[in-house]
Scaffold this active site. Structure first.
Site, PDB file in Angstrom:
ATOM      1  N   GLY A  11       0.830  -1.209   0.000  1.00 12.81           N
ATOM      2  CA  GLY A  11       0.000   0.000   0.000  1.00 12.81           C
ATOM      3  C   GLY A  11       0.857   1.248   0.000  1.00 12.81           C
ATOM      4  O   GLY A  11       0.489   2.297   0.525  1.00 12.81           O
ATOM      5  N   GLY A  14      -0.438   4.670  -0.869  1.00  8.92           N
ATOM      6  CA  GLY A  14      -1.564   5.190  -0.096  1.00  8.92           C
ATOM      7  C   GLY A  14      -1.128   6.296   0.843  1.00  8.92           C
ATOM      8  O   GLY A  14       0.052   6.665   0.908  1.00  8.92           O
ATOM      9  N   GLN A  15      -2.079   6.808   1.601  1.00  9.08           N
ATOM     10  CA  GLN A  15      -1.742   7.962   2.449  1.00  9.08           C
ATOM     11  C   GLN A  15      -0.865   7.573   3.639  1.00  9.08           C
ATOM     12  O   GLN A  15       0.028   8.331   4.020  1.00  9.08           O
ATOM     13  CB  GLN A  15      -2.979   8.768   2.841  1.00  9.08           C
ATOM     14  N   GLY A  17       1.249   5.081   3.564  1.00 14.85           N
ATOM     15  CA  GLY A  17       2.534   4.818   2.898  1.00 14.85           C
ATOM     16  C   GLY A  17       3.326   6.097   2.695  1.00 14.85           C
ATOM     17  O   GLY A  17       4.546   6.151   2.947  1.00 14.85           O
ATOM     18  N   ARG A  92     -13.670  -0.959   3.573  1.00 16.30           N
ATOM     19  CA  ARG A  92     -15.113  -1.229   3.514  1.00 16.30           C
ATOM     20  C   ARG A  92     -15.770  -0.118   2.712  1.00 16.30           C
ATOM     21  O   ARG A  92     -15.582   1.058   2.992  1.00 16.30           O
ATOM     22  CB  ARG A  92     -15.695  -1.261   4.924  1.00 16.30           C
ATOM     23  N   GLN A 112      -0.276 -12.827   0.521  1.00 16.34           N
ATOM     24  CA  GLN A 112       0.909 -12.127   1.049  1.00 16.34           C
ATOM     25  C   GLN A 112       1.578 -12.968   2.145  1.00 16.34           C
ATOM     26  O   GLN A 112       2.804 -13.037   2.219  1.00 16.34           O
ATOM     27  CB  GLN A 112       0.528 -10.733   1.552  1.00 16.34           C
ATOM     28  N   VAL A 129      -1.051  -3.401   9.391  1.00 11.68           N
ATOM     29  CA  VAL A 129      -1.731  -2.139   9.689  1.00 11.68           C
ATOM     30  C   VAL A 129      -3.112  -2.128   9.029  1.00 11.68           C
ATOM     31  O   VAL A 129      -4.076  -1.614   9.591  1.00 11.68           O
ATOM     32  CB  VAL A 129      -0.884  -0.947   9.189  1.00 11.68           C
ATOM     33  N   ASN A 131      -6.728  -2.730   7.790  1.00  7.49           N
ATOM     34  CA  ASN A 131      -7.881  -3.254   8.536  1.00  7.49           C
ATOM     35  C   ASN A 131      -8.704  -4.270   7.753  1.00  7.49           C
ATOM     36  O   ASN A 131      -8.744  -4.180   6.529  1.00  7.49           O
ATOM     37  CB  ASN A 131      -8.786  -2.075   8.939  1.00  7.49           C
ATOM     38  N   ASP A 159      -3.708   3.092  18.933  1.00  5.26           N
ATOM     39  CA  ASP A 159      -4.676   3.163  20.036  1.00  5.26           C
ATOM     40  C   ASP A 159      -3.950   3.454  21.353  1.00  5.26           C
ATOM     41  O   ASP A 159      -4.418   4.256  22.165  1.00  5.26           O
ATOM     42  CB  ASP A 159      -5.448   1.841  20.127  1.00  5.26           C
ATOM     43  N   HIS A 187      -8.386  -4.259  17.327  1.00  2.53           N
ATOM     44  CA  HIS A 187      -8.282  -2.865  16.872  1.00  2.53           C
ATOM     45  C   HIS A 187      -9.610  -2.496  16.214  1.00  2.53           C
ATOM     46  O   HIS A 187      -9.760  -2.534  14.999  1.00  2.53           O
ATOM     47  CB  HIS A 187      -7.123  -2.695  15.882  1.00  2.53           C
TER      48      HIS A 187
HETATM   49  P1  NAX Z   1      -5.193   4.302   1.274  1.00  4.83           P
HETATM   50  O1  NAX Z   1      -6.461   3.853   0.620  1.00  4.83           O
HETATM   51  O2  NAX Z   1      -4.739   5.708   1.164  1.00  4.83           O
HETATM   52  O3  NAX Z   1      -4.002   3.386   0.736  1.00  4.83           O
HETATM   53  C1  NAX Z   1      -4.084   2.004   0.648  1.00  4.83           C
HETATM   54  C2  NAX Z   1      -3.169   1.592  -0.480  1.00  4.83           C
HETATM   55  O4  NAX Z   1      -3.116   0.169  -0.489  1.00  4.83           O
HETATM   56  C3  NAX Z   1      -3.663   2.036  -1.860  1.00  4.83           C
HETATM   57  O5  NAX Z   1      -2.625   2.744  -2.512  1.00  4.83           O
HETATM   58  C4  NAX Z   1      -3.972   0.721  -2.561  1.00  4.83           C
HETATM   59  O6  NAX Z   1      -3.674   0.759  -3.953  1.00  4.83           O
HETATM   60  C5  NAX Z   1      -3.041  -0.229  -1.841  1.00  4.83           C
HETATM   61  N1  NAX Z   1      -3.396  -1.638  -1.950  1.00  4.83           N
HETATM   62  C6  NAX Z   1      -4.637  -2.185  -1.983  1.00  4.83           C
HETATM   63  N2  NAX Z   1      -4.539  -3.510  -2.150  1.00  4.83           N
HETATM   64  C7  NAX Z   1      -3.235  -3.814  -2.206  1.00  4.83           C
HETATM   65  C8  NAX Z   1      -2.522  -5.011  -2.381  1.00  4.83           C
HETATM   66  N3  NAX Z   1      -3.155  -6.177  -2.554  1.00  4.83           N
HETATM   67  N4  NAX Z   1      -1.172  -4.959  -2.397  1.00  4.83           N
HETATM   68  C9  NAX Z   1      -0.539  -3.789  -2.250  1.00  4.83           C
HETATM   69  N5  NAX Z   1      -1.154  -2.608  -2.102  1.00  4.83           N
HETATM   70  C10 NAX Z   1      -2.501  -2.628  -2.076  1.00  4.83           C
HETATM   71  O7  NAX Z   1      -5.344   3.840   2.794  1.00  4.83           O
HETATM   72  P2  NAX Z   1      -4.504   4.342   4.052  1.00  4.83           P
HETATM   73  O8  NAX Z   1      -5.152   5.523   4.639  1.00  4.83           O
HETATM   74  O9  NAX Z   1      -3.064   4.380   3.697  1.00  4.83           O
HETATM   75  O10 NAX Z   1      -4.796   3.133   5.076  1.00  4.83           O
HETATM   76  C11 NAX Z   1      -4.274   1.828   4.845  1.00  4.83           C
HETATM   77  C12 NAX Z   1      -4.912   0.838   5.811  1.00  4.83           C
HETATM   78  O11 NAX Z   1      -4.587   1.156   7.171  1.00  4.83           O
HETATM   79  C13 NAX Z   1      -6.435   0.813   5.771  1.00  4.83           C
HETATM   80  O12 NAX Z   1      -6.857  -0.557   5.780  1.00  4.83           O
HETATM   81  C14 NAX Z   1      -6.826   1.491   7.054  1.00  4.83           C
HETATM   82  O13 NAX Z   1      -8.099   1.065   7.510  1.00  4.83           O
HETATM   83  C15 NAX Z   1      -5.728   1.014   7.969  1.00  4.83           C
HETATM   84  N6  NAX Z   1      -5.549   1.764   9.229  1.00  4.83           N
HETATM   85  C16 NAX Z   1      -5.173   1.044  10.314  1.00  4.83           C
HETATM   86  C17 NAX Z   1      -4.910   1.651  11.533  1.00  4.83           C
HETATM   87  C18 NAX Z   1      -4.481   0.847  12.721  1.00  4.83           C
HETATM   88  O14 NAX Z   1      -4.344   1.450  13.794  1.00  4.83           O
HETATM   89  N7  NAX Z   1      -4.244  -0.470  12.652  1.00  4.83           N
HETATM   90  C19 NAX Z   1      -5.110   3.100  11.708  1.00  4.83           C
HETATM   91  C20 NAX Z   1      -5.079   3.884  10.424  1.00  4.83           C
HETATM   92  C21 NAX Z   1      -5.767   3.202   9.275  1.00  4.83           C
HETATM   93  O15 NAX Z   1      -7.155   3.410   9.387  1.00  4.83           O
END
Ligand code: NAX
Length: 328
Positions: A11, A14-15, A17, A92, A112, A129, A131, A159, A187
């Protein structure tokens, strides 16, 4: 110079990342003496954006950055990985049922996990990380039978850090003065942020706070629902704070917890505290010698017991669901 540590980030475009990669490359993940080689994994549609991020990484001229590779193939991305940060996940979307969400993520985290099993370095450490982080970590771990189960973890450090900040603000103390706070369970909104063993400058936190109503009705829901509050305020989910927590999690895992304190992490349960063995659940943990250990022997009062049981019940349900869907 030392051999670079290979860090794979999924990812990557993503943001989270974008907030994470520069900190890793600057040395904040593993320390100022450890060169890193980054491997960015993205879906094909996001490869161009990942290339842009890699260009910016080059433009930082980080002395510790030994190289950046971009992949859309998990097997190649995890080959030789020492640290794997699994950030990319399927969010989701409107109208999506839990089964659909778990299936979509099973389709990501199963392969993975298998790729990590096939080709990661012997010392690989995995932080999930994306969800639903605990269950995604469980799915990945189940697909990596040759990797010790304790190398798979899920992030609840955000958290934990949120809880520290709330307690510091309430009591006018510094986060450095707060010790032995714990996040238990999933989480998710069912998580249990626990102050019952916490201290503030050596005094019991509950005594300093002296307001059970605040703990139960304000502190716990504020921490558990902070992610939603950030989305409401920022119009996007937590990114820099999530990246910061991922840095903290791995840094602590590798460098250890301070004497007399612990942190929180989702780890594979060994059955401690009645949490079914094999579930990836958050516990208070110490880190020494590059391994997390669940803090043993804590007394849990009836309130804590009920809160932990409720969050663990949710994890059990998620495990039943991924089993029923054939994802593990
Ligand atoms: P983004 O949607 O900005 O980025 C996710 C990235 O993952 C995208 O660039 C997408 O192309 C890529 N991706 C999707 N499937 C993939 C795959 N099979 N292989 C490689 N890359 C793939 O999301 P972002 O805000 O960066 O959040 C990422 C994840 O972190 C989300 O699932 C979010 O819910 C989770 N979080 C977890 C937290 C925690 O405390 N555990 C807190 C923050 C965040 O909500």
């Amino acid at each position: 110079a030392a051999n670079p540590v290979h860090v794979t980030v999924t990812g990557a475009a993503g943001q989270i990342g974008y907030a994470l990669l520069f900190r890793i490359a600057s040395g904040q993940l593993l320390g100022p003496d450890t060169p890193v080689h980054l491997h960015l994994l993205e879906v094909p549609q996001a490869l161009k954006a990942a290339e842009g991020t890699a260009m910016e990484l080059d433009d930082c001229a980080f002395p510790l950055l030994a190289g950046v590779d971009i992949h859309d193939d998990a097997t190649a991305a995890f080959a030789g990985a020492n640290v794997a940060l699994l950030v990319g996940a399927r969010p989701r979307t409107a109208g999506m049922e839990r089964g659909d969400l778990l299936s979509a993520n099973g389709g990501i985290f199963g392969p993975q996990g298998a790729a990590i099993n096939a080709g990661a370095a012997d010392d690989v450490r995995v932080l999930v990380v994306g969800n639903p982080a605990n269950t995604n970590a469980y799915i990945a771990q189940q697909h990596a039978p040759d990797v010790p189960a304790d190398r798979f973890t899920a992030m609840t450090r955000l958290d934990h850090n949120r809880a520290l900040a709330q307690v510091a603000a309430r009591t006018g103390s510094s986060v450095d003065d707060i010790a032995r706070l714990a996040i238990w369970g999933n989480h998710s909104a069912t998580q249990y942020p626990d102050l019952s063993h916490a201290t503030i400058a050596g005094r019991p936190a509950l005594e300093v706070i002296d307001d059970e109503g605040w703990v139960h009705e304000t502190f716990i829901p504020t921490v558990a629902k902070r992610g939603a509050a950030i989305i409401e305020a920022r119009g996007a989910s937590s990114a820099a704070s999530a990246a910061n927590a991922a840095i903290d999690h791995v840094h602590t895992w590798v460098h250890g917890t301070p004497a007399g304190d612990w942190t929180s992490a989702g780890v594979v349960s060994d059955g401690s505290y009645g949490v079914p063995a094999g579930l990836v659940a958050s516990f208070p943990v110490t880190a020494t010698g590059g391994a997390f250990t669940i803090v043993p022997g804590l007394e849990l009062d009836a309130f804590s017991r009920a809160r932990i049981d409720a969050s663990v019940a949710e994890l059990v349900e998620e495990r039943e669901a991924v089993r029923a869907l054939g994802l593990v």
